[in-house]
Design a protein around this motif. Structure first.
Motif, PDB file in Angstrom:
ATOM      1  N   LEU A 195       0.826  -1.202   0.000  1.00 52.69           N
ATOM      2  CA  LEU A 195       0.000   0.000   0.000  1.00 52.69           C
ATOM      3  C   LEU A 195       0.866   1.260   0.000  1.00 52.69           C
ATOM      4  CD1 LEU A 195      -2.801   1.229   0.066  1.00 52.69           C
ATOM      5  CD2 LEU A 195      -2.736   1.077   2.572  1.00 52.69           C
ATOM      6  N   VAL A 196       1.891   1.269   0.838  1.00 50.78           N
ATOM      7  CA  VAL A 196       2.799   2.426   0.886  1.00 50.78           C
ATOM      8  C   VAL A 196       3.508   2.592  -0.460  1.00 50.78           C
ATOM      9  CG1 VAL A 196       4.947   3.294   1.904  1.00 50.78           C
ATOM     10  CG2 VAL A 196       3.139   2.405   3.376  1.00 50.78           C
ATOM     11  N   ALA A 197       4.033   1.492  -1.003  1.00 51.52           N
ATOM     12  CA  ALA A 197       4.712   1.564  -2.300  1.00 51.52           C
ATOM     13  C   ALA A 197       3.736   1.949  -3.405  1.00 51.52           C
ATOM     14  CB  ALA A 197       5.371   0.216  -2.620  1.00 51.52           C
ATOM     15  N   GLY A 198       2.496   1.454  -3.333  1.00 46.98           N
ATOM     16  CA  GLY A 198       1.492   1.784  -4.339  1.00 46.98           C
ATOM     17  C   GLY A 198       1.130   3.259  -4.329  1.00 46.98           C
ATOM     18  N   ILE A 199       1.001   3.832  -3.146  1.00 48.25           N
ATOM     19  CA  ILE A 199       0.733   5.268  -3.042  1.00 48.25           C
ATOM     20  C   ILE A 199       1.869   6.058  -3.666  1.00 48.25           C
ATOM     21  CG2 ILE A 199       0.491   7.196  -1.419  1.00 48.25           C
ATOM     22  CD1 ILE A 199      -0.988   5.242   0.454  1.00 48.25           C
ATOM     23  N   GLY A 200       3.094   5.601  -3.420  1.00 47.94           N
ATOM     24  CA  GLY A 200       4.248   6.277  -4.007  1.00 47.94           C
ATOM     25  C   GLY A 200       4.216   6.243  -5.526  1.00 47.94           C
ATOM     26  N   HIS A 201       3.887   5.083  -6.096  1.00 50.74           N
ATOM     27  CA  HIS A 201       3.815   4.979  -7.555  1.00 50.74           C
ATOM     28  C   HIS A 201       2.647   5.784  -8.118  1.00 50.74           C
ATOM     29  CE1 HIS A 201       6.893   2.114  -9.002  1.00 50.74           C
ATOM     30  NE2 HIS A 201       6.895   1.710  -7.739  1.00 50.74           N
ATOM     31  N   ALA A 202       1.562   5.881  -7.355  1.00 55.24           N
ATOM     32  CA  ALA A 202       0.431   6.694  -7.812  1.00 55.24           C
ATOM     33  C   ALA A 202       0.844   8.159  -7.938  1.00 55.24           C
ATOM     34  CB  ALA A 202      -0.744   6.553  -6.841  1.00 55.24           C
ATOM     35  N   THR A 203       1.692   8.627  -7.046  1.00 51.22           N
ATOM     36  CA  THR A 203       2.171  10.013  -7.141  1.00 51.22           C
ATOM     37  C   THR A 203       3.071  10.211  -8.352  1.00 51.22           C
ATOM     38  OG1 THR A 203       4.113   9.603  -5.733  1.00 51.22           O
ATOM     39  CG2 THR A 203       2.071  10.250  -4.622  1.00 51.22           C
ATOM     40  N   LEU A 204       3.615   9.101  -8.876  1.00 53.16           N
ATOM     41  CA  LEU A 204       4.431   9.169 -10.089  1.00 53.16           C
ATOM     42  C   LEU A 204       3.578   8.986 -11.355  1.00 53.16           C
ATOM     43  CD1 LEU A 204       7.404   6.957  -8.846  1.00 53.16           C
ATOM     44  CD2 LEU A 204       7.584   9.362  -9.455  1.00 53.16           C
ATOM     45  N   GLY A 205       2.279   8.731 -11.178  1.00 53.19           N
ATOM     46  CA  GLY A 205       1.386   8.518 -12.317  1.00 53.19           C
ATOM     47  C   GLY A 205       1.477   7.132 -12.902  1.00 53.19           C
ATOM     48  N   ASN A 206       1.914   6.150 -12.128  1.00 50.78           N
ATOM     49  CA  ASN A 206       2.163   4.801 -12.639  1.00 50.78           C
ATOM     50  C   ASN A 206       1.056   3.810 -12.292  1.00 50.78           C
ATOM     51  OD1 ASN A 206       4.615   5.732 -13.598  1.00 50.78           O
ATOM     52  ND2 ASN A 206       5.787   4.989 -11.839  1.00 50.78           N
ATOM     53  N   VAL A 207      -0.201   4.204 -12.415  1.00 48.57           N
ATOM     54  CA  VAL A 207      -1.305   3.300 -12.102  1.00 48.57           C
ATOM     55  C   VAL A 207      -2.387   3.403 -13.181  1.00 48.57           C
ATOM     56  CG1 VAL A 207      -3.062   2.636 -10.423  1.00 48.57           C
ATOM     57  CG2 VAL A 207      -0.878   3.563  -9.620  1.00 48.57           C
ATOM     58  N   ASP A 208      -2.832   2.242 -13.724  1.00 46.44           N
ATOM     59  CA  ASP A 208      -3.957   2.182 -14.640  1.00 46.44           C
ATOM     60  C   ASP A 208      -5.197   1.839 -13.805  1.00 46.44           C
ATOM     61  OD1 ASP A 208      -5.947   1.417 -16.488  1.00 46.44           O
ATOM     62  OD2 ASP A 208      -4.463   0.748 -17.944  1.00 46.44           O
ATOM     63  N   TRP A 209      -5.938   2.853 -13.408  1.00 45.01           N
ATOM     64  CA  TRP A 209      -7.022   2.666 -12.441  1.00 45.01           C
ATOM     65  C   TRP A 209      -8.180   1.851 -13.011  1.00 45.01           C
ATOM     66  CZ3 TRP A 209      -5.623   3.588  -7.699  1.00 45.01           C
ATOM     67  CH2 TRP A 209      -4.654   4.574  -7.435  1.00 45.01           C
ATOM     68  N   SER A 210      -8.541   2.041 -14.272  1.00 45.83           N
ATOM     69  CA  SER A 210      -9.670   1.308 -14.839  1.00 45.83           C
ATOM     70  C   SER A 210      -9.374  -0.189 -14.928  1.00 45.83           C
ATOM     71  CB  SER A 210     -10.018   1.861 -16.225  1.00 45.83           C
ATOM     72  OG  SER A 210      -8.907   1.731 -17.115  1.00 45.83           O
ATOM     73  N   LEU A 211      -8.159  -0.547 -15.324  1.00 42.38           N
ATOM     74  CA  LEU A 211      -7.777  -1.952 -15.372  1.00 42.38           C
ATOM     75  C   LEU A 211      -7.722  -2.531 -13.963  1.00 42.38           C
ATOM     76  CD1 LEU A 211      -6.801  -4.458 -16.869  1.00 42.38           C
ATOM     77  CD2 LEU A 211      -4.483  -3.484 -16.836  1.00 42.38           C
ATOM     78  N   LEU A 212      -7.255  -1.748 -13.022  1.00 45.18           N
ATOM     79  CA  LEU A 212      -7.177  -2.201 -11.635  1.00 45.18           C
ATOM     80  C   LEU A 212      -8.548  -2.618 -11.110  1.00 45.18           C
ATOM     81  CD1 LEU A 212      -5.682  -2.541  -8.929  1.00 45.18           C
ATOM     82  CD2 LEU A 212      -6.105  -0.103  -8.508  1.00 45.18           C
ATOM     83  N   VAL A 213      -9.571  -1.820 -11.412  1.00 41.97           N
ATOM     84  CA  VAL A 213     -10.923  -2.143 -10.938  1.00 41.97           C
ATOM     85  C   VAL A 213     -11.392  -3.487 -11.493  1.00 41.97           C
ATOM     86  CG1 VAL A 213     -13.347  -1.440 -11.038  1.00 41.97           C
ATOM     87  CG2 VAL A 213     -11.576   0.270 -10.597  1.00 41.97           C
ATOM     88  N   ALA A 214     -11.158  -3.730 -12.775  1.00 46.44           N
ATOM     89  CA  ALA A 214     -11.565  -5.000 -13.381  1.00 46.44           C
ATOM     90  C   ALA A 214     -10.836  -6.180 -12.751  1.00 46.44           C
ATOM     91  CB  ALA A 214     -11.311  -4.962 -14.888  1.00 46.44           C
ATOM     92  N   LEU A 215      -9.555  -6.024 -12.492  1.00 47.11           N
ATOM     93  CA  LEU A 215      -8.785  -7.086 -11.852  1.00 47.11           C
ATOM     94  C   LEU A 215      -9.318  -7.383 -10.454  1.00 47.11           C
ATOM     95  CD1 LEU A 215      -5.197  -5.914 -12.884  1.00 47.11           C
ATOM     96  CD2 LEU A 215      -6.389  -7.930 -13.756  1.00 47.11           C
TER      97      LEU A 215
END
Length: 255
Positions: A195-215
């Motif tokens: 979760l901590v690492a994921g928040i960090g990557h989100a601040t870098l713009g490295n998350v595909d949110w729509s695909l994440l929801v489907a997964l």
């Protein structure tokens, strides 16, 4: 929603629930090869996938009494500061993609080596007992924190390590722990770390949110089912599934 993404989430979630492996070691190769994400976005998306799905798995293992919380706290004492420092370095240097590529390959090799050690658990446990000449109750806590630090760096850079490598390090330091307790403790540690690492990557713009929801739609029932099966399956079978997961992950990462 993409049915392939939902099915992928279910399959990986079930493996995570049973073995503690899959959040990074199986999902990241899928995101790269099937969904054609860039390495940086695949890593960031997978970290969020792992964090959210393993919350369900951690709760199930806690309810079953499978989590050694003292070990989890020691791991977190090393992994959270390491993750924060690594993400800060990524912001400062902008080297995310280069580091991810190099570490993904090296961790593919590490996963295959880990599979060999898990396949011969009794021998590995003997090695752990042999190491007790140097690893004892006096220095084991400090070594656990150090292992957590290593995991924090690896997970932040590649999303791989919180499951497969973490479980192996716990087995090495605590060879007397039963397989289901290693899995439960490993998952409990992985939740805040990813979760901590994921928040960090989100601040870098490295998350595909729509695909994440489907997964996630597929993964939540998958990981619940996997956690239930862990309690009912023989330890040897759980260990075999873990080994198969590691081999599959290593081959996918290397290729």
């Amino acid at each position: 929603m993409d049915p392939i993404a939902i099915f992928s989430g279910f399959g990986v979630g079930a493996i995570v629930g049973m073995t503690g492996v899959g959040g990074g070691s199986l999902m990241t190769p899928l995101l790269l090869s099937v969904f054609k994400l860039s390495p940086a976005v695949a890593i960031g998306t997978d970290l969020w996938f792992a964090a959210i799905t393993k919350i369900a798995g951690s709760a199930s293992h806690h309810q079953a009494g499978h989590v050694e919380w003292r070990i989890t706290r020691l791991l977190l004492a090393g992994s959270i500061p390491a993750a924060l420092a690594t993400i800060a370095l990524m912001h400062f240097t902008g080297l995310t993609k280069g580091w991810a590529s190099a570490l993904t390959f090296s961790l593919g090799i590490a996963l295959l080596l880990t599979a060999v050690t898990v396949a011969f658990k009794q021998i590995w446990v003997k090695v752990g007992h042999w190491l007790e000449r140097w690893i004892n109750d006096g220095n084991r806590p400090a070594l656990t924190v150090l292992c957590g630090f290593i995991l924090g760096v690896l997970v932040s850079l590649s999303s791989i390590g919180a499951g497969a490598i973490g479980a192996t390090l716990i087995l090495l330091l605590y060879p007397k722990l039963a397989s289901h307790r290693i899995v439960g403790t490993d998952i409990a540690h992985a939740v805040p770390l990813t979760l901590v690492a994921g928040i960090g990557h989100a601040t870098l713009g490295n998350v595909d949110w729509s695909l994440l929801v489907a997964l996630l739609v597929g993964s939540i029932p998958g990981i619940w089912l996997g956690a239930q099966l862990t309690r009912k399956m023989p330890e040897r079978l759980v260990r075999t599934l873990l080994c198969v997961s590691l081999v599959t992950a290593g081959i996918k990462v290397i290729h």
